[in-house]
Design a protein around this motif. Structure first.
Motif, mmCIF file in Angstrom:
data_model
loop_
_atom_site.group_PDB
_atom_site.id
_atom_site.type_symbol
_atom_site.label_atom_id
_atom_site.label_comp_id
_atom_site.label_asym_id
_atom_site.label_seq_id
_atom_site.Cartn_x
_atom_site.Cartn_y
_atom_site.Cartn_z
ATOM 1 N N ASN A 116 70.032 21.013 -6.590
ATOM 2 C CA ASN A 116 70.535 21.212 -5.233
ATOM 3 C C ASN A 116 70.493 22.687 -4.899
ATOM 4 O O ASN A 116 71.066 23.519 -5.592
ATOM 5 N N GLU A 117 69.762 23.018 -3.814
ATOM 6 C CA GLU A 117 69.710 24.411 -3.370
ATOM 7 C C GLU A 117 70.159 24.516 -1.921
ATOM 8 O O GLU A 117 69.500 25.116 -1.072
ATOM 9 N N ASN A 118 71.269 23.870 -1.640
ATOM 10 C CA ASN A 118 71.903 23.953 -0.327
ATOM 11 C C ASN A 118 70.967 23.556 0.809
ATOM 12 O O ASN A 118 70.868 24.228 1.836
ATOM 13 N N GLY A 119 70.246 22.475 0.611
ATOM 14 C CA GLY A 119 69.399 21.956 1.680
ATOM 15 C C GLY A 119 68.000 22.525 1.710
ATOM 16 O O GLY A 119 67.145 22.002 2.420
ATOM 17 N N ARG A 120 67.746 23.597 0.986
ATOM 18 C CA ARG A 120 66.403 24.150 0.979
ATOM 19 C C ARG A 120 65.486 23.327 0.070
ATOM 20 O O ARG A 120 65.946 22.580 -0.769
ATOM 21 N N ILE A 121 64.170 23.501 0.248
ATOM 22 C CA ILE A 121 63.222 22.821 -0.635
ATOM 23 C C ILE A 121 63.379 23.405 -2.026
ATOM 24 O O ILE A 121 63.162 24.598 -2.233
ATOM 25 N N PRO A 122 63.771 22.631 -2.991
ATOM 26 C CA PRO A 122 64.048 23.187 -4.315
ATOM 27 C C PRO A 122 62.785 23.674 -5.003
ATOM 28 O O PRO A 122 61.712 23.090 -4.892
ATOM 29 N N LYS A 123 62.936 24.774 -5.750
ATOM 30 C CA LYS A 123 61.811 25.297 -6.531
ATOM 31 C C LYS A 123 61.411 24.334 -7.628
ATOM 32 O O LYS A 123 60.305 24.401 -8.149
ATOM 33 N N ALA A 124 62.321 23.426 -7.955
ATOM 34 C CA ALA A 124 62.015 22.458 -9.006
ATOM 35 C C ALA A 124 60.838 21.578 -8.637
ATOM 36 O O ALA A 124 60.157 21.042 -9.517
ATOM 37 N N LEU A 125 60.583 21.407 -7.327
ATOM 38 C CA LEU A 125 59.460 20.565 -6.919
ATOM 39 C C LEU A 125 58.148 21.082 -7.489
ATOM 40 O O LEU A 125 57.261 20.298 -7.854
ATOM 41 N N LYS A 126 57.989 22.406 -7.568
ATOM 42 C CA LYS A 126 56.786 22.984 -8.162
ATOM 43 C C LYS A 126 56.689 22.609 -9.627
ATOM 44 O O LYS A 126 55.624 22.228 -10.130
ATOM 45 N N ALA A 127 57.808 22.744 -10.336
ATOM 46 C CA ALA A 127 57.812 22.406 -11.764
ATOM 47 C C ALA A 127 57.499 20.919 -11.956
ATOM 48 O O ALA A 127 56.731 20.545 -12.854
ATOM 49 N N TYR A 128 58.093 20.065 -11.108
ATOM 50 C CA TYR A 128 57.807 18.639 -11.205
ATOM 51 C C TYR A 128 56.313 18.371 -10.987
ATOM 52 O O TYR A 128 55.696 17.566 -11.698
ATOM 53 N N ALA A 129 55.743 19.047 -9.983
ATOM 54 C CA ALA A 129 54.329 18.828 -9.670
ATOM 55 C C ALA A 129 53.431 19.263 -10.823
ATOM 56 O O ALA A 129 52.425 18.601 -11.121
ATOM 57 N N HIS A 130 53.788 20.357 -11.489
ATOM 58 C CA HIS A 130 52.976 20.830 -12.613
ATOM 59 C C HIS A 130 53.039 19.849 -13.783
ATOM 60 O O HIS A 130 52.011 19.519 -14.388
#
Length: 454
Positions: free
Chosen positions: A94-108
């Motif tokens: 959870n990053e307060n509604g912002r697109i989380p940076k974790a999405l990049k890690a998930y995609a990789h």
């Protein structure tokens, strides 16, 4: 195809995947160590009758950070019923509604895991700097999983689809791309980087941060300097050709030998034109605009290779006539002889192929201001010298190696590359610490300017 998907990988609460343990273990050293029979869940008959097939559960417990560049995967204990023993449902980001940076890690992670099944990697970012960052992160993930050899070629293929966009990015930051080329063993990208590094080496090496980048590839700096010396020697041969060339007509104005002075006297204007050209070239070489310049003489050779009015134009010729006045007709004859000499010098440039481009970048559309004629030899790729062929053990049986033996050899090779990448990362950290401690300023020198004709 009908095998049971007995492994569940959880990257996040909504990122759950099911794979085959055999595929994961054959492709990754990390999974090969995790997916062993002692680590498998002992499913009871009730779970098996309910159709539960998952015997291993692997969860991403840490996102990529400075301490864990690829994050951290851990086995999850499963109860005999096939459910998690800890009762959790996965990591929540959870990053307060912002697109989380974790999405990049998930995609990789997803891209690498799907590559195990032959799915093509896609790097579709129009910003090649972002694409380079994604490629490095994919390599970090694959190094962690121990499957770098599996994703090298897909990354290379995905990058080549960008065409000239890729080659322009390489030209803009060859020090960054050469590290990627080394890690994915891409001969074409490495060669492209070397051509730009060698041609622009005098300017690049002035950047103090370059040393840290070059140390990521074993022996890279020595290799660049080796090819740069070859390039400078080629430039010297060209400059010797400029200063020692005589048009055939000047050497033998008549067929009868020995040649009388009257025959030479008739060609006085040709000799004057040649002397004028040599004065011009000598001044430019004396001002270090040839092989000793920042561009290794590219600007000077480009002018001579273009010929015509690209150099020694009317304004320069008028300066010569100011010192050596002559009639209008004699001036025209001398200028015609000078144009002929320029064409001869242009042919010398073409013979030495100093302006020939050996890079994949379209230098006509995207010109560069340095020489790109370096002919890189395949025998000098660093990984060909670093990798020692495996020792051949005589077979004890008459039949060929089976699947288990081939998989074991592949995993051993992957572990070797994983150890090499870890040693490179440790070396980078030591270099960064040294760079932060070094705060001395390097004084620069200025070069005096001299008056010259032209």
């Amino acid at each position: 195809m009908n095998q049971a998907e007995d492994v569940e990988v959880i990257l996040g609460r909504e990122r759950r995947y099911k794979f085959h343990s055999g595929t994961l273990a054959r492709s990754s050293t990390l999974f090969a160590d995790m997916l062993t029979e002692p680590n498998a869940a002992k499913l009871n008959s009730r779970a098996r009758n309910a159709g539960i097939k998952v015997r291993w559960m692997i969860e991403l417990t840490r996102l990529p950070c400075s301490q864990y560049p690829a994050g951290c995967l851990e086995l999850v204990d499963l109860a005999p019923t096939g459910e998690r023993a800890d009762g959790r449902s996965g990591m929540v980001v959870n990053e307060n509604g912002r697109i989380p940076k974790a999405l990049k890690a998930y995609a990789h992670y997803e891209a690498v895991l799907y590559a195990f099944y032959g799915k093509e990697l896609v790097i579709d970012d129009e910003n090649m700097s972002a694409a380079l960052s994604d490629c490095f992160q994919l390599l970090v993930v694959s190094d962690y999983l121990g499957c770098t050899g599996l994703v090298r070629k897909p990354i290379e293929v995905a990058l080549f689809k960008h065409g000239q966009g890729l080659f322009r990015a390489i030209q803009g930051a060859p020090c960054r791309w050469v590290e990627l080329a080394y890690r994915i063993r891409s001969e074409l990208i490495f060669k492209e980087c070397m051509i730009h590094l060698v041609g622009n080496w005098k300017k690049i090496k002035e950047n103090k941060s370059v040393d840290i980048l070059l140390h990521t590839v074993p022996g890279l700096r020595d290799l660049i300097e080796k090819y740069h010396r070859v390039l400078v020697a080629k430039c010297k041969q060209l400059e010797d050709g400029f200063t020692s060339y005589y048009p055939p007509r000047m050497r033998l104005p008549v067929d009868d030998l020995p040649i009388k002075r009257e025959a030479y006297a008739k060609d006085i204007l040709i000799w004057m034109a040649l002397s004028f050209f040599r004065q011009w070239i000598a001044q430019h070489l004396n001002m270090e605009e040839g092989r000793h310049s920042q561009d290794c003489g590219y600007g000077l050779y480009k002018q001579i290779g273009t010929a015509g009015e690209s150099y020694m134009d009317k304004s320069i010729i008028n300066q010569f006539h100011t010192h050596f006045p002559m009639t209008k007709k004699a001036m025209n004859v001398l200028e015609n002889h000078l144009l002929e000499i320029k064409e001869c010098m242009k042919s010398i440039v073409n013979q030495h192929a100093i302006l020939k481009s050996n890079c994949q970048l379209d230098v006509n559309r995207f010109p560069v201001k340095y020489l790109t004629c370096t002919a890189f030899q395949r025998k000098d790729y660093p990984w060909l010298n670093a990798e020692v062929p495996a020792k051949v053990v005589p077979a004890k049986r008459d039949y060929k190696p089976g699947g288990n033996e081939i998989a074991r050899q592949t995993l051993d090779t992957a572990r070797m590359f994983q150890d090499q990448s870890l040693s490179v990362e440790a070396s980078e950290e030591r270099e960064e610490d040294f760079e932060e401690s070094d705060t001395e300023d390097v004084p620069t020198t200025s070069r005096t300017k001299r008056t010259r004709i032209g």
